[in-house]
Design a protein around this motif. Structure first.
Motif, PDB file in Angstrom:
ATOM      1  N   LEU A  51      45.936  34.272  36.412  1.00 44.23           N
ATOM      2  CA  LEU A  51      45.648  33.384  35.291  1.00 44.23           C
ATOM      3  C   LEU A  51      46.545  33.711  34.112  1.00 44.23           C
ATOM      4  O   LEU A  51      46.870  34.874  33.870  1.00 44.23           O
ATOM      5  CB  LEU A  51      44.184  33.518  34.878  1.00 44.23           C
ATOM      6  N   ARG A  59      39.444  37.914  28.738  1.00 38.62           N
ATOM      7  CA  ARG A  59      39.637  36.885  29.755  1.00 38.62           C
ATOM      8  C   ARG A  59      40.102  37.536  31.060  1.00 38.62           C
ATOM      9  O   ARG A  59      40.834  38.525  31.046  1.00 38.62           O
ATOM     10  CB  ARG A  59      40.675  35.874  29.290  1.00 38.62           C
ATOM     11  N   PRO A  60      39.697  36.971  32.194  1.00 36.77           N
ATOM     12  CA  PRO A  60      40.117  37.561  33.477  1.00 36.77           C
ATOM     13  C   PRO A  60      41.619  37.401  33.697  1.00 36.77           C
ATOM     14  O   PRO A  60      42.241  36.490  33.164  1.00 36.77           O
ATOM     15  CB  PRO A  60      39.325  36.770  34.507  1.00 36.77           C
ATOM     16  N   ASN A  61      42.185  38.322  34.472  1.00 39.04           N
ATOM     17  CA  ASN A  61      43.602  38.268  34.817  1.00 39.04           C
ATOM     18  C   ASN A  61      43.846  37.448  36.071  1.00 39.04           C
ATOM     19  O   ASN A  61      44.946  36.950  36.284  1.00 39.04           O
ATOM     20  CB  ASN A  61      44.143  39.684  35.069  1.00 39.04           C
ATOM     21  N   ARG A  63      41.695  35.152  39.552  1.00 38.97           N
ATOM     22  CA  ARG A  63      40.458  34.551  40.073  1.00 38.97           C
ATOM     23  C   ARG A  63      40.585  34.438  41.587  1.00 38.97           C
ATOM     24  O   ARG A  63      41.545  33.882  42.105  1.00 38.97           O
ATOM     25  CB  ARG A  63      40.255  33.183  39.441  1.00 38.97           C
ATOM     26  N   THR A  65      38.798  32.847  44.864  1.00 37.71           N
ATOM     27  CA  THR A  65      37.835  31.827  45.267  1.00 37.71           C
ATOM     28  C   THR A  65      37.731  31.800  46.779  1.00 37.71           C
ATOM     29  O   THR A  65      38.687  32.108  47.494  1.00 37.71           O
ATOM     30  CB  THR A  65      38.216  30.425  44.755  1.00 37.71           C
ATOM     31  N   THR A 112      33.290  31.885  43.307  1.00 40.77           N
ATOM     32  CA  THR A 112      34.369  32.368  42.439  1.00 40.77           C
ATOM     33  C   THR A 112      34.072  33.780  41.962  1.00 40.77           C
ATOM     34  O   THR A 112      32.927  34.086  41.616  1.00 40.77           O
ATOM     35  CB  THR A 112      34.529  31.437  41.221  1.00 40.77           C
ATOM     36  N   ASP A 114      35.858  36.458  39.156  1.00 36.76           N
ATOM     37  CA  ASP A 114      36.891  36.778  38.180  1.00 36.76           C
ATOM     38  C   ASP A 114      37.298  38.234  38.352  1.00 36.76           C
ATOM     39  O   ASP A 114      36.461  39.094  38.649  1.00 36.76           O
ATOM     40  CB  ASP A 114      36.399  36.538  36.757  1.00 36.76           C
ATOM     41  N   HIS A 116      39.572  41.508  36.659  1.00 41.39           N
ATOM     42  CA  HIS A 116      40.265  42.132  35.539  1.00 41.39           C
ATOM     43  C   HIS A 116      41.046  43.321  36.086  1.00 41.39           C
ATOM     44  O   HIS A 116      40.503  44.136  36.832  1.00 41.39           O
ATOM     45  CB  HIS A 116      39.270  42.641  34.485  1.00 41.39           C
ATOM     46  N   THR A 153      49.141  29.665  38.388  1.00 38.05           N
ATOM     47  CA  THR A 153      48.227  28.562  38.084  1.00 38.05           C
ATOM     48  C   THR A 153      48.725  27.212  38.587  1.00 38.05           C
ATOM     49  O   THR A 153      47.967  26.252  38.634  1.00 38.05           O
ATOM     50  CB  THR A 153      47.950  28.475  36.573  1.00 38.05           C
ATOM     51  N   THR A 175      30.625  27.749  42.216  1.00 37.97           N
ATOM     52  CA  THR A 175      31.339  26.883  41.285  1.00 37.97           C
ATOM     53  C   THR A 175      31.667  25.560  41.956  1.00 37.97           C
ATOM     54  O   THR A 175      31.657  25.457  43.184  1.00 37.97           O
ATOM     55  CB  THR A 175      32.665  27.522  40.826  1.00 37.97           C
TER      56      THR A 175
END
Length: 179
Positions: A51, A59-61, A63, A65, A112, A114, A116, A153, A175
């Motif tokens: 991300l 904020r997460p680095n 993700r 899924t 999902t 997240d 870090h 992304t 999600t």
């Protein structure tokens, strides 16, 4: 001589049903009421996306899924496994804290997580760093693993460049799928 009694009416039917159940015979309603099985690695489509975001922030680095590829609901129960290896040398593993709540994952639904981690160019990073364009993942409580590419992304292949002994995993959550 022992006295014996013989069940009559509804009691006889109930006793017969209990005897059949005890012998392993199931009815159609038993199969319908069965709990869904745990999600398996092979039944999930995995994606790992880096991300855009602030370094060292909240904020997460990345993700991770997992989309349930099948039509049947499975249970996502715990943290997935994720490892990033530098060949046979260093590796960084994902680690979560506590016991996250399990949840049903319907067919085509997404879970999902997240992630870090400490990016390589962060001040104070140690020498335990891994740079890789793929990760090894697995469903919770599954020993089967699969390799997934690291994506940006825009869903182009990229490399994760992380330092430290582990990556912090947030609790998995259901999600909506982004299309």
């Amino acid at each position: 001589m022992r006295a014996s009694t013989r069940p009559t009416g509804g009691t006889a039917v109930l006793m017969a049903a209990l005897a059949l159940t005890a012998c392993g015979t199931t009815t159609a309603t038993d199969a319908h009421d069965a709990e869904p099985a745990d999600c398996r690695t092979a039944s999930l489509k995995w994606t790992l996306v880096l991300l855009d975001g602030e370094k060292g922030g909240s904020r997460p680095n990345a993700r991770l899924t997992a989309v349930n590829k099948g039509p049947d609901t499975c249970v996502f129960d715990g943290y997935p496994g994720i490892e990033i290896h530098n060949g046979k040398a260093e590796s960084i593993d994902g680690a979560g804290h506590g016991h996250p709540a399990s949840f049903p994952l319907a067919g085509k639904a997404t879970a999902t997580v997240d992630i870090h981690y400490t990016p390589h160019d962060t001040n104070g990073t140690d020498t335990w760093c891994v740079r890789q364009s793929e990760a090894v993942v697995r469903a919770p409580h599954d020993s089967d693993r699969t390799v997934v590419p690291v994506l940006d992304t825009h869903h182009r292949t990229t490399s994760i460049d992380a330092c430290g002994e582990s990556m912090a995993l947030a609790a998995p959550r259901p999600t909506a799928e982004d299309h």
